[in-house]
Design a protein around this motif. Structure first.
Motif, PDB file in Angstrom:
ATOM      1  N   GLY A   1       0.873  -1.376   0.027  1.00 26.19           N
ATOM      2  CA  GLY A   1       0.015   0.017   0.068  1.00 26.19           C
ATOM      3  C   GLY A   1       0.832   1.148   0.028  1.00 26.19           C
ATOM      4  N   THR A   2       0.211   2.268  -0.345  1.00 24.45           N
ATOM      5  CA  THR A   2       0.955   3.681  -0.386  1.00 24.45           C
ATOM      6  C   THR A   2       0.419   4.573   0.739  1.00 24.45           C
ATOM      7  N   LEU A   3       1.221   4.716   1.732  1.00 28.39           N
ATOM      8  CA  LEU A   3       0.817   5.632   2.854  1.00 28.39           C
ATOM      9  C   LEU A   3       1.023   6.994   2.604  1.00 28.39           C
ATOM     10  N   ASN A   4      -0.119   7.612   3.066  1.00 29.86           N
ATOM     11  CA  ASN A   4      -0.095   9.110   2.932  1.00 29.86           C
ATOM     12  C   ASN A   4      -0.400   9.598   4.415  1.00 29.86           C
ATOM     13  N   LEU A   5       0.746  10.217   4.952  1.00 32.92           N
ATOM     14  CA  LEU A   5       0.670  10.544   6.329  1.00 32.92           C
ATOM     15  C   LEU A   5       0.447  12.299   6.731  1.00 32.92           C
ATOM     16  N   ILE A   6      -0.640  12.146   7.468  1.00 30.03           N
ATOM     17  CA  ILE A   6      -0.959  13.595   7.689  1.00 30.03           C
ATOM     18  C   ILE A   6      -0.516  14.081   9.094  1.00 30.03           C
ATOM     19  N   PRO A   7       0.073  15.404   9.355  1.00 31.86           N
ATOM     20  CA  PRO A   7       0.711  15.543  10.508  1.00 31.86           C
ATOM     21  C   PRO A   7      -0.771  16.036  11.668  1.00 31.86           C
ATOM     22  N   MET A   8      -0.351  15.632  13.010  1.00 34.41           N
ATOM     23  CA  MET A   8      -1.096  15.892  14.103  1.00 34.41           C
ATOM     24  C   MET A   8      -1.604  17.670  13.927  1.00 34.41           C
ATOM     25  N   GLN A   9      -2.414  17.790  14.515  1.00 39.81           N
ATOM     26  CA  GLN A   9      -2.969  19.384  14.461  1.00 39.81           C
ATOM     27  C   GLN A   9      -3.556  19.475  15.843  1.00 39.81           C
ATOM     28  N   ASP A  10      -2.645  20.330  16.848  1.00 41.17           N
ATOM     29  CA  ASP A  10      -3.017  20.617  18.270  1.00 41.17           C
ATOM     30  C   ASP A  10      -2.981  19.339  18.933  1.00 41.17           C
ATOM     31  N   MET A  11      -1.845  18.692  18.562  1.00 41.11           N
ATOM     32  CA  MET A  11      -1.555  17.375  19.524  1.00 41.11           C
ATOM     33  C   MET A  11      -2.789  16.475  19.471  1.00 41.11           C
ATOM     34  N   ARG A  12      -3.479  16.292  18.351  1.00 38.57           N
ATOM     35  CA  ARG A  12      -4.365  14.998  18.057  1.00 38.57           C
ATOM     36  C   ARG A  12      -4.637  14.768  16.745  1.00 38.57           C
ATOM     37  N   GLU A  13      -5.019  13.802  16.402  1.00 39.46           N
ATOM     38  CA  GLU A  13      -5.138  13.317  14.835  1.00 39.46           C
ATOM     39  C   GLU A  13      -5.995  14.310  14.181  1.00 39.46           C
ATOM     40  N   ASP A  14      -5.731  14.827  13.159  1.00 35.87           N
ATOM     41  CA  ASP A  14      -6.416  15.840  12.351  1.00 35.87           C
ATOM     42  C   ASP A  14      -7.696  15.026  11.431  1.00 35.87           C
ATOM     43  N   VAL A  15      -8.614  14.686  12.213  1.00 35.96           N
ATOM     44  CA  VAL A  15      -9.708  13.762  11.429  1.00 35.96           C
ATOM     45  C   VAL A  15     -10.208  14.544  10.177  1.00 35.96           C
ATOM     46  N   PRO A  16     -10.519  15.753  10.221  1.00 32.94           N
ATOM     47  CA  PRO A  16     -11.176  16.425   9.089  1.00 32.94           C
ATOM     48  C   PRO A  16     -10.240  16.362   7.821  1.00 32.94           C
ATOM     49  N   ARG A  17      -8.867  16.579   8.223  1.00 31.61           N
ATOM     50  CA  ARG A  17      -7.855  16.608   7.149  1.00 31.61           C
ATOM     51  C   ARG A  17      -7.711  15.189   6.551  1.00 31.61           C
ATOM     52  N   LEU A  18      -7.700  14.080   7.574  1.00 35.76           N
ATOM     53  CA  LEU A  18      -7.543  12.885   7.143  1.00 35.76           C
ATOM     54  C   LEU A  18      -8.469  12.420   6.081  1.00 35.76           C
ATOM     55  N   ILE A  19      -9.984  12.893   6.280  1.00 33.99           N
ATOM     56  CA  ILE A  19     -11.114  12.632   5.515  1.00 33.99           C
ATOM     57  C   ILE A  19     -10.941  13.346   4.025  1.00 33.99           C
ATOM     58  N   GLU A  20     -10.451  14.595   4.056  1.00 34.60           N
ATOM     59  CA  GLU A  20      -9.992  15.164   2.906  1.00 34.60           C
ATOM     60  C   GLU A  20      -8.948  14.607   2.198  1.00 34.60           C
ATOM     61  N   ALA A  21      -8.001  14.026   2.845  1.00 38.64           N
ATOM     62  CA  ALA A  21      -6.897  13.326   1.852  1.00 38.64           C
ATOM     63  C   ALA A  21      -7.556  11.860   1.404  1.00 38.64           C
ATOM     64  N   ALA A  22      -8.339  11.320   2.269  1.00 37.08           N
ATOM     65  CA  ALA A  22      -9.081  10.224   1.767  1.00 37.08           C
ATOM     66  C   ALA A  22      -9.777  10.277   0.403  1.00 37.08           C
ATOM     67  N   LYS A  23     -10.470  11.353   0.520  1.00 34.65           N
ATOM     68  CA  LYS A  23     -11.375  12.000  -0.974  1.00 34.65           C
ATOM     69  C   LYS A  23     -10.298  12.127  -1.847  1.00 34.65           C
ATOM     70  N   ALA A  24      -9.303  12.995  -1.687  1.00 32.62           N
ATOM     71  CA  ALA A  24      -8.288  13.164  -2.872  1.00 32.62           C
ATOM     72  C   ALA A  24      -7.624  12.161  -3.350  1.00 32.62           C
ATOM     73  N   LYS A  25      -7.266  11.107  -2.591  1.00 34.56           N
ATOM     74  CA  LYS A  25      -6.465   9.935  -2.894  1.00 34.56           C
ATOM     75  C   LYS A  25      -7.549   8.769  -3.238  1.00 34.56           C
ATOM     76  N   SER A  26      -8.589   8.839  -2.954  1.00 34.80           N
ATOM     77  CA  SER A  26      -9.621   7.443  -3.347  1.00 34.80           C
ATOM     78  C   SER A  26      -9.020   6.621  -2.308  1.00 34.80           C
ATOM     79  N   ALA A  27      -8.626   6.897  -1.021  1.00 35.35           N
ATOM     80  CA  ALA A  27      -7.957   5.896  -0.290  1.00 35.35           C
ATOM     81  C   ALA A  27      -9.066   4.498   0.044  1.00 35.35           C
TER      82      ALA A  27
END
Length: 370
Positions: A130-156
């Protein structure tokens, strides 16, 4: 003599161990640790009823485990108010993550996760091409909104979220998670790793909707239940998703003693409540130790606390080294943005007292060398 070639995926991978175990460090040091506070085990141990059940079962360990895990799955289903067909048992969450990659990943398929989140998941993704797409944390927690955006952009195919998070201990609320689930792209499966949900504040776990084939919940007996060595975890999801695990899982991969112990532990919810209370008290104690040493701790819903060492990653590495040299096993994040922290598992009074004494000298060492 020549050997058959590895697959191209495996041949391309570097040698990698997701975690260096405390046993390996002890062998290298030539002595054991006094305080084992790095692997997020529960030093408070399992229910005495689970211990008794495993002790009794050990005499019949010549038998294989039940390959259907029927009694354990039935108890898990009753505990969560779902059908047994919605539960699969595996060799800890780690084993189930590997099986999930087997089910859903083809070489080159995109996977979205947090940079610095649980590295064993990344290990499985790479092993499956698999191809990993790593999203930085935001304010010391997982940035789930951005994770979802990346999933949409990459058809994860897969999106990994741990709630509470490891290694920081931060969490999203159940209401937030419900909103995030509603925003998932149609082609993406959400891996919701809830290893620490038993120790999290009320209102952390979203409702389990077994009608939704896009979400699989992963739970374990390794943390609050105190059975890390038994290697028993389970996943909950929509029936067709869970049934697919039977196509690829090791049907005799569960050890019989652990299977019986997990069942006894699940049925002793009073002990679990007491253990969770001990873990909460230990979190407060770790936070107090950090404050006494001029450091800050981060709010945690897990069975560990992340301590901000107040400087950069090199300084935190120096603190970590000083603790290891003084027989205290802890770990630290390595990802940029969170690498200035160390992570301390919850322990007993004597463990944390030893840690507090070692921390003073470790900080002095790090300051002197920085």
């Amino acid at each position: 003599m020549a050997r058959p070639p590895f697959t191209p995926t495996i041949a391309s991978l570097p040698k990698l161990v997701p975690f260096v175990g405390p046993e390996a460090l002890e062998r290298a040091r030539g002595r054991p640790f006094v305080a084992r506070l790095g692997a997020n085990e529960s030093v408070f141990g399992p229910s005495p009823k689970a211990v008794a059940a495993m002790r009794e079962a050990s005499g019949e360990n010549w038998k294989y485990s039940d390959p259907e895990n029927f009694e354990l799955r039935a108890a898990i289903a009753a505990h969560h108010g779902i059908a047994i067909e919605n539960v699969v048992v595996g060799e800890g969450i780690d084993g189930l993550l590997g099986l999930t990659c087997t089910l859903f990943l083809t070489p080159g398929a995109h996977v979205v996760t947090t940079d610095g989140a649980y590295p064993t998941f990344n290990f499985h993704v790479r092993a499956h091409g698999g191809t990993l797409n790593l999203i930085p944390m935001q304010d010391m927690r997982e940035d789930v909104p951005r994770l979802i955006e990346a999933a949409k952009a990459k058809s994860a195919r897969l999106l990994y979220v741990s709630n509470p998070n490891n290694p920081i201990g931060s969490w999203w609320s159940a209401d937030d998670l419900k909103s995030f689930i509603g925003a998932l792209p149609s082609e993406t499966l959400l891996i919701l790793d809830e290893a620490y949900v038993d120790t999290a504040p009320p209102g952390t776990a979203p409702p389990i909707d077994v009608a939704n084939p896009q979400v699989v919940h992963y739970r374990t007996f390794s943390k609050a239940y105190g059975l890390a060595g038994a290697r028993i975890g389970y996943a909950i999801g929509e029936k067709s998703v869970i049934e697919a695990f039977d196509k690829v899982r090791n049907h005799y991969g569960i050890n019989r003693v652990g299977q019986i112990g997990a069942l006894a532990a699940l049925l002793d919810q009073e002990y679990l409540r007491n253990a969770v209370g001990s873990i909460a008290s230990a979190r407060d104690h770790i936070a107090a130790i950090a404050s006494e040493h001029g450091l800050s701790s981060l709010p945690s819903g897990a069975n560990f606390v992340a301590i901000d060492c107040g400087r950069d990653g090199a300084f935190a590495e120096g603190v970590l080294k000083g603790l290891l040299e003084r027989d205290v096993f802890v770990r630290k994040p390595v990802a940029k943005g969170i690498d200035h922290c160390i992570r301390v598992s919850c322990g007993r009074e004597k463990d944390l007292s030893f840690f507090a004494n070692a921390l003073s000298a470790a900080i002095e060492d790090a300051r002197r060398l920085s």
